[in-house]
Write a protein that holds these residues in place. Sequence first.
Motif, PDB file in Angstrom:
ATOM      1  N   ALA A 126       0.776  -1.096   0.095  1.00  0.00           N
ATOM      2  CA  ALA A 126       0.152  -0.024   0.084  1.00  0.00           C
ATOM      3  C   ALA A 126       0.972   1.474  -0.017  1.00  0.00           C
ATOM      4  O   ALA A 126       1.943   1.356   0.406  1.00  0.00           O
ATOM      5  CB  ALA A 126      -1.021   0.019   1.276  1.00  0.00           C
ATOM      6  N   ALA A 127       0.472   2.401  -0.551  1.00  0.00           N
ATOM      7  CA  ALA A 127       0.878   3.529  -0.310  1.00  0.00           C
ATOM      8  C   ALA A 127      -0.136   4.585  -0.095  1.00  0.00           C
ATOM      9  O   ALA A 127      -1.361   4.684  -0.302  1.00  0.00           O
ATOM     10  CB  ALA A 127       1.471   4.134  -1.755  1.00  0.00           C
ATOM     11  N   TYR A 128       0.400   5.721   0.502  1.00  0.00           N
ATOM     12  CA  TYR A 128      -0.544   6.990   1.023  1.00  0.00           C
ATOM     13  C   TYR A 128       0.132   8.064  -0.013  1.00  0.00           C
ATOM     14  O   TYR A 128       1.166   8.049  -0.448  1.00  0.00           O
ATOM     15  CB  TYR A 128      -0.483   7.300   2.445  1.00  0.00           C
ATOM     16  N   THR A 129      -0.842   9.104  -0.191  1.00  0.00           N
ATOM     17  CA  THR A 129      -0.409  10.097  -0.828  1.00  0.00           C
ATOM     18  C   THR A 129      -1.317  11.476  -0.168  1.00  0.00           C
ATOM     19  O   THR A 129      -2.469  11.105  -0.091  1.00  0.00           O
ATOM     20  CB  THR A 129      -0.491  10.168  -2.503  1.00  0.00           C
ATOM     21  N   PHE A 130      -0.779  12.578  -0.066  1.00  0.00           N
ATOM     22  CA  PHE A 130      -1.599  13.508   0.481  1.00  0.00           C
ATOM     23  C   PHE A 130      -1.309  14.856  -0.383  1.00  0.00           C
ATOM     24  O   PHE A 130      -0.340  15.164  -0.842  1.00  0.00           O
ATOM     25  CB  PHE A 130      -0.921  14.201   1.964  1.00  0.00           C
ATOM     26  N   ASP A 131      -2.503  15.737  -0.708  1.00  0.00           N
ATOM     27  CA  ASP A 131      -2.377  16.795  -1.591  1.00  0.00           C
ATOM     28  C   ASP A 131      -2.276  17.929  -0.447  1.00  0.00           C
ATOM     29  O   ASP A 131      -1.901  17.920   0.701  1.00  0.00           O
ATOM     30  CB  ASP A 131      -3.464  16.751  -2.454  1.00  0.00           C
ATOM     31  N   ALA A 132      -2.996  18.994  -1.056  1.00  0.00           N
ATOM     32  CA  ALA A 132      -2.751  20.368  -0.199  1.00  0.00           C
ATOM     33  C   ALA A 132      -3.828  20.160   0.986  1.00  0.00           C
ATOM     34  O   ALA A 132      -4.853  21.225   1.054  1.00  0.00           O
ATOM     35  CB  ALA A 132      -2.983  21.698  -1.101  1.00  0.00           C
TER      36      ALA A 132
END
Length: 345
Positions: A296-302
Amino acid sequence: MLTVGVESPTNIALIKYWGKHPKYEHLLVPTKSSVSFTIAGLHAKTLLKVESGKGEIEFHLNGKKIKETQSEFDYVRNFFDNISRSYKFTKDYRYEISSQNDFPTASGFASSAAGFSALAVAFAKAMTKLGNLPHLNERQLSVLARLGSGSAARSVPSRGGLVIWHRGFDNARSEAEASDLSYAETLYEPSYFSDLSVIYAKVESEQEKKTKSRAGMKESVRSVYDYWQWVDYEEKVLLPAILAAVREKSWGEMFRLTKQASNNFHAVCWRTDPPIIYLNDKSTEIMSTIQPLGYAAYTFDAGPNAVVFALRRNSEEVEERLKAIVGKGNTYRTEVGGGPKGVEL
Ligand code: DP6
């Protein structure tokens, strides 16, 4: 009067767009290329009414009329000003826009990408019907959407899936060329990612006050001392590496690099002067929970909300882990999806 309806998906970047090239800032040409997944089930539905006028705009978002003093209105006005530079006839009409974000509230997301992609495609359709424009191809449509909001360019390709937005300016000899070369296209269709799930985890309780992407990225380009080094690394090393991992279906490697790209992006935000801090305690708890997982991977925007990509066979377990952090009812599981569609009126 003519009415056109378009439904367009949102997208989430694995390799982020964060900054406009100072030479082409007004054209929203980015400093680096970016790569995103088109998301199924999260879309904006936009109805555009066009009649003769003098460039007037009326804008409704989620059923509410947006005042001319609101920032959302500014974005729309900017879009029409931008396109009127290339298409003079833009000012010969009056526009009434009604946009509805059909995003599950559990996702915690609102998106200018879906909205501007739908608006740009609707505008082009209307202008073709009125005889002002020839039929625009997808590349031209993504350039048009980019003029509304950069990330919207990546929501335009009709096959959706994994999309690359080329920064384009490297080979440009003029402003017009830089704009034409900065477009998005599908690299792999959604079916290529049938092994994967996408899980949204909503962290923020309500719309917290935060730095908007447009203002934030401008500050980063101006003040981060090694901004261009980061751009170079992502353009020449990280982006090609992620594409190689996707080509080989090495999902573990793709997840590792996605986490790295999200971390690098937030490190750039932190090092902006004054610092931009989008992540909160819950976000970092999600990071430490997902970081060790090879699937799994997380990603965050603004903002503090997370988007997690996971192997489909592990996705229930991953969603349970996320629920333990953000609470039941604050996660939403979906998959990689297709591009914009016309709406029957
Ligand atoms: C963090 O596309 O909203 O989501 O071009 O100024 O409208 P403007 O910015 P916008 O920026 C998106 C930034 C991001 C990263 C990404 O989607 O690539």
